[in-house]
Design a protein around this motif. Sequence first.
Motif, PDB file in Angstrom:
ATOM      1  N   GLU A 111     109.617   2.390  44.645  1.00  9.49           N
ATOM      2  CA  GLU A 111     108.940   2.871  45.993  1.00  9.49           C
ATOM      3  C   GLU A 111     107.300   2.825  46.055  1.00  9.49           C
ATOM      4  OE1 GLU A 111     109.077   6.051  49.620  1.00  9.49           O
ATOM      5  OE2 GLU A 111     109.922   6.491  47.866  1.00  9.49           O
ATOM      6  N   ASN A 137     111.149  -2.760  48.601  1.00 10.50           N
ATOM      7  CA  ASN A 137     110.608  -3.195  49.948  1.00 10.50           C
ATOM      8  C   ASN A 137     110.156  -4.832  49.795  1.00 10.50           C
ATOM      9  OD1 ASN A 137     109.609  -3.113  52.538  1.00 10.50           O
ATOM     10  ND2 ASN A 137     107.271  -2.551  51.726  1.00 10.50           N
ATOM     11  N   ARG A 233     115.425  -0.362  59.737  1.00 13.49           N
ATOM     12  CA  ARG A 233     115.175  -0.239  58.346  1.00 13.49           C
ATOM     13  C   ARG A 233     114.126   0.952  57.973  1.00 13.49           C
ATOM     14  NH1 ARG A 233     113.116  -5.702  55.429  1.00 13.49           N
ATOM     15  NH2 ARG A 233     114.228  -4.565  53.949  1.00 13.49           N
ATOM     16  N   ILE A 236     112.639   1.854  54.600  1.00 16.78           N
ATOM     17  CA  ILE A 236     111.569   1.164  53.933  1.00 16.78           C
ATOM     18  C   ILE A 236     110.356   1.236  55.010  1.00 16.78           C
ATOM     19  CG2 ILE A 236     110.800  -1.194  53.432  1.00 16.78           C
ATOM     20  CD1 ILE A 236     112.142   0.172  51.290  1.00 16.78           C
ATOM     21  N   LYS A 240     107.774   4.344  54.711  1.00 17.81           N
ATOM     22  CA  LYS A 240     106.705   3.909  53.907  1.00 17.81           C
ATOM     23  C   LYS A 240     105.503   3.903  54.563  1.00 17.81           C
ATOM     24  CE  LYS A 240     107.224   1.691  50.114  1.00 17.81           C
ATOM     25  NZ  LYS A 240     107.372   0.647  49.176  1.00 17.81           N
ATOM     26  N   SER A 285     103.890  -1.786  56.207  1.00 15.90           N
ATOM     27  CA  SER A 285     104.667  -1.514  55.132  1.00 15.90           C
ATOM     28  C   SER A 285     105.221  -2.839  54.349  1.00 15.90           C
ATOM     29  CB  SER A 285     105.840  -0.471  55.664  1.00 15.90           C
ATOM     30  OG  SER A 285     106.684  -1.148  56.451  1.00 15.90           O
TER      31      SER A 285
END
Length: 350
Positions: A111, A137, A233, A236, A240, A285
């Motif tokens: 991550e 990701n 999602r 992610i 993020k 992201s």
Amino acid sequence: MTIDELKEILDQFLNRWTIENVNHMTLQQYVGIGNKDTFCQWVETKTRMLGSIKGLTSIKFGIYERNDSNKKPKNYKNDDKYSWLLAYGDNRNVAFEDAKKDIIKIIHFSEIGRFDLIDNIQLPDLFKWKVAFLYSNERLIPIYKKTVLFKIAKHFGLQTSRLTKISEIQNLMILNKPANLNVYEFMWQLYKEFGEIKNVKEVAGTTSRKKLRTTRKATTQRNTQPQVRTITRSFIAEQKHNKIQEALEKLLIEEYGQDNVILEENYVDIKLLQPNYISFYEVKSAPYASQCIKDALGQILLYSFNDNDKRVKKHIVVGQYAPTENDKEYIEFLKDNLKLEFDYLNVEIK
């Protein structure tokens, strides 16, 4: 298989195996005979189109349940039902907890983009780098077979030995990914040149070379058919995005003061007010700077267009990773051809 279909598979995995679910999973949920919903089944079988990890025995999972309880493999720890790596302790419960701790470390390192910290984790390379990709990701390139990776490394000028780390090769592929290709298209390109034919078919989900070309052509994502993706999602994209936004807000407040940093006004992620200009920050992201820019530029220009302030307007796209040389070429092309104040900024997360 189209890019959207591949992303849908990844979405399904991430929604089934959130970090919370991984933290709470039991040994039976991690690996087991006849259970197609285990973590290991998802990583090896249900996400096979995101890169195959066939080969090696089930010891690649760190611990596994034997099909034949009487057949105890040498060089591993065994009880009446399970076998596991020597480094994972003297009983199945300790072994599983150690394996799970390693999985959680891989997720965290993936991550935040510290892929170099994954090399020393006990789990076998084939399995741990597939897990790393699933939680990266889409930053990592989904190729895991060492013989193929070493061919790719040599192509890009890296002299390999038994001491060469997978993270080094992954970083090399990341730096050489063309800005116009996503990781799946780049994977197919590399496998076509350096992989075995049977692996190209398996990884790309095709049955012939001709079909591979057709599938790759379709990945331009310009068709007008409804997208197949149905899952948000959240792991992610949302989490993020929020982490990058929070880190950026903190940096800007430290430099310019709380009163000059405005969060989420008229959908703008962050707006910075200065006497002679206004900066609009749009956070994305996406795993590569070029992709962040493609996703954000039209959006941020619309925010700027709708703002009535007469000060000079600057536009900054924000992502997690620093631009590669290929990303920089794309950024310079945009700056040379677009008449606007525009830049890209990377903000690390912890």
